[in-house]
Design an enzyme around this catalytic site. Sequence first.
Site: not given
Length: 686
Positions: A84, A344
Amino acid sequence: MSHWRRPLLALTLTAVAGVSAMAGLDALDRAYPPPLDLPETSVEVVDRDGALLRALATHEGAWRFRVALEDVDPRFIDMLVAYEDRRFRSHHGIDLLAVGRAAMQFVTNGRIVSGGSTITMQLARLIEPREERSIPAKLRQMARALQIEKRLSKDEILERYLTLAPYGGNLEGIRAASLAWYGKEPRRLELGEAALLVSLPQLPERRRPDRHPAAAEAARDRVLDRMVSAEILDERETLRGKEARVPQARLDLPFLAAHAAERVLRQDTRSVRHQLTISRPVQERLERVARNAARQLGPRLSVAMVLADARNGDILAEVGSAGFFDDRRSGWVDMTRAVRSPGSTLKPFIYGLAFEQGLIEQETIIEDRPSNFAGYRPRNFDLAYQGDVSVRTALQMSLNVPAVHLLDSVGPARLATRFKQAGVNLVLPRGEAPGLAIALGGAGLTLYDLVQLYSGLANGGKAVRIDMLASERGTATVLDRRAAWQVSDMLAGVLPPQGATSQGIAYKTGTSYGYRDAWSVGFNGRHVLGVWVGRPDGAAVPGLSGYASAAPILFEAFAKAGIGHTAFRKAPAGALRMARADLPVTMRRFQSARAGFDDARVAEPAPQIVFPPQGAHVELAAASGDVVALKLQGGRAPFRWLANGRPFDGISRRRTASWQPDGAGFSTLTVVDSVGRTASVNVFVE
């Protein structure tokens, strides 16, 4: 005017004009600064390592994440700059050579062929979007680029560009693009993936790989070819990058730990980034286990799990349901925080308090037979009783009556107080004090609470406050070190569920009254995992149980979590597993503290063999496998059987047994119960 004054005056006027122009430009720059504040970014929830768990789109519907250069693959950055704006690091916002080239192309072709835009100029266009592509627009970008370069470093410019650049649809920024197109963070991009993402911002819609794969592939290849020309890559690397297929579809962004994310987003509505202690790989694996397990269990059943590090309290995974969007399972309900009956699962702490008070040792004998506690008559899950058993066996078999006997001795209020010290408050019916029913699940708590309590067993008796946010966490004593070791040692001896392999974990299961909730909680020397199974609406599920429904999920989750194995803590000083013969006489049998206990006990009659009856003729051919079934009534377990004076292998707590005769003829069968009472029958085998 002398010959030297005229040039001096001209020079002075020029200097004054230059200074005035510079002052004017500076004033203009201050009057119209570039809008450098970043727009709204997506709120994100990340794991302990920064990996994305969940994100929210911005109010305008964009996926846009703030980006730091260290979070992006350096090769991608090099490729971006080379493609770029190769003089990015040296110019001041405008690349005059690129602008000259663009001007020549405009004169030659009569239209704009390339804009000569630098990355800084592209950032200027992104922060002030304009549809027009004209000379005035380009000049405005140049002016803004100069302003931006005065205010930001090159790295800051790159970070803003990588936050705002378009990548197709509502994707903005390299992180959103990398996650949506490749399902990974941008620091893990491969060569071909990085090249495609370099090319997309130029024409994001025309090169969308899901809609225009040929155009996307061609753009990617052009980037790779340019890298060869720039001597950043060699031919071999580019060929490898070109072999990769472009993505065929856009991926959904991660949606992990949905309930945990919802909770933290509600608690803090201002922060843009929320970091949890959760580990994304572990979370993914446990969510997969939960989904698969729920699919096998049934359409309305859900699964919840919490995995925590008992040493520091970090929650490594939290699965609130088997599927957040599964309406049949009410998946939006977070079952890690739902108050339910724990069955339990609290029994180990009752035994722990009894160890602390010196009431029992592992081989102490305790009775499991029908008992009356001032009108409260607990029964075992299978409605059978085992008679005299060791404390170790009573806990491993999760027998109810022994647990209630022990809770009656240590006191329900003491148990509830110890839980409160560890940060867990039992939910009891309004106005009721803690009672004996706590031993069998007669109180409410959450899966989160249960894991916090069990962190004390894994952590030598010190329960740590578990949480998914990194913060200071305190510890509290739930049991002393010796009691915690004794309980852990007994739970480590519980057999794995059918089909599971032993993984060096201790665990306990529980089933709430009416088959509404199934629980399993396990731990090793560091990690605690809790599993809940049931219907979020609390409806009964016939056949649901902790051992059959939740324990297999626990073992599978431990095996697949990827957390490794940590050995149990060594026994602290004074913690021993003693044989019954070595115990003091007063410790060999547990004596209940309840007055009148012997009067409340239901005494059993003497044993009686009911099959085969006295004098029966038994035909072996009619018996399956030449085995004869034996049945008895009465007596106190355990029982020992003998045939012709020779004992069977082992002893049995059941009132049934199997006998394989040596041959035909008369035989004498005898049974002896735990207090020495006997019964015999003579039979003839044919």
